[in-house]
Design an enzyme around this catalytic site. Sequence first.
Site, PDB file in Angstrom:
ATOM      1  N   ILE A 133       0.994  -1.287   0.043  1.00 36.63           N
ATOM      2  CA  ILE A 133       0.094   0.190  -0.060  1.00 36.63           C
ATOM      3  C   ILE A 133       0.787   1.205   0.077  1.00 36.63           C
ATOM      4  O   ILE A 133       1.430   1.514   1.075  1.00 36.63           O
ATOM      5  CB  ILE A 133      -0.972  -0.203   1.312  1.00 36.63           C
ATOM      6  CG1 ILE A 133      -1.651  -1.413   1.272  1.00 36.63           C
ATOM      7  CG2 ILE A 133      -1.975   1.243   1.226  1.00 36.63           C
ATOM      8  CD1 ILE A 133      -2.544  -1.398   2.597  1.00 36.63           C
ATOM      9  N   ASP A 134       0.987   1.648  -1.111  1.00 30.74           N
ATOM     10  CA  ASP A 134       1.643   3.287  -1.140  1.00 30.74           C
ATOM     11  C   ASP A 134       0.916   4.305  -0.840  1.00 30.74           C
ATOM     12  O   ASP A 134      -0.315   4.931  -1.281  1.00 30.74           O
ATOM     13  CB  ASP A 134       2.118   3.462  -2.619  1.00 30.74           C
ATOM     14  CG  ASP A 134       3.028   2.408  -3.137  1.00 30.74           C
ATOM     15  OD1 ASP A 134       3.835   1.602  -2.705  1.00 30.74           O
ATOM     16  OD2 ASP A 134       2.998   1.972  -4.356  1.00 30.74           O
ATOM     17  N   VAL A 135       1.319   5.318   0.358  1.00 35.46           N
ATOM     18  CA  VAL A 135       0.658   6.142   0.969  1.00 35.46           C
ATOM     19  C   VAL A 135       1.261   7.345   0.781  1.00 35.46           C
ATOM     20  O   VAL A 135       2.365   7.472   1.098  1.00 35.46           O
ATOM     21  CB  VAL A 135       0.474   5.762   2.484  1.00 35.46           C
ATOM     22  CG1 VAL A 135      -0.397   6.832   3.311  1.00 35.46           C
ATOM     23  CG2 VAL A 135      -0.241   4.101   2.317  1.00 35.46           C
TER      24      VAL A 135
END
Length: 253
Positions: free
Chosen positions: A129-131
């Site tokens: 999950i790139d946040v």
Amino acid sequence: MLRPRIIPSLLVHDNGLVKTVNFKNPKYVGDPINAVKIFNEKEVDELAVFDIDASVQGNEPNYALIEKLANQSRMPLCYGGGVKTVEQAQKIFGLGIEKIALSSAVIQNPSLITEIANRVGSQSVIVVIDVKKKLLGGYEVYIHNGKKATGVNPVKFAEEAQRLGAGEIIINSIDQDGVMKGYDMNLIDKMVENLTIPVTVLGGAGTLQDIKKVIDKHKIIGVAAGSLFVFKGVYKAVLINYPNKEEKEKLYS
């Protein structure tokens, strides 16, 4: 006894090993196969390799490169990039990869997590999950190498991924990527307190003390780093490195 895993994270772009800052301006730092050979000698806990071209360009995973990486690696290997179907995942596992990292495809089609987990087992399915921080507070999931906002809340999506059968979550801070000023501890805290599956954190490590700070607070966790393990010194000379046994014991104590 279970211990935290310290994981080098390698980015592949145009078949070369690169490093980015905030997911931008990839800088060539060497040959990925050579890097794997060096990390073998340093007896790393696990290695993560991400093809940052595949999903953005809509390409199939680079099976030839994956096979070379798997053949050379003497450590558990996680691969991510371009996986959109169960068939692709099975082909990659057939080449000798232990874990597959899914990102853009499962944000758009979460049921793919369950489909792949049912076929290969949850322990082999990792959701990345790139946040990025939102201007008015909170966090948002981005896909396609940080180029496309989704409006998705990362903690809620991580909980959904866990429910659907993911065996591990990698939470990757775009804001901290390549900056080497420490991890986003607030983001890590939110993830860890809401999940029961293993969490690996990525984005921000500049020193081994940054890793120790995460381990001291969250104990059994995966701590991944890119720049820290490919650069050395204030001028960021390219030098593959990894803590030795004595250094690792200090991180755990």
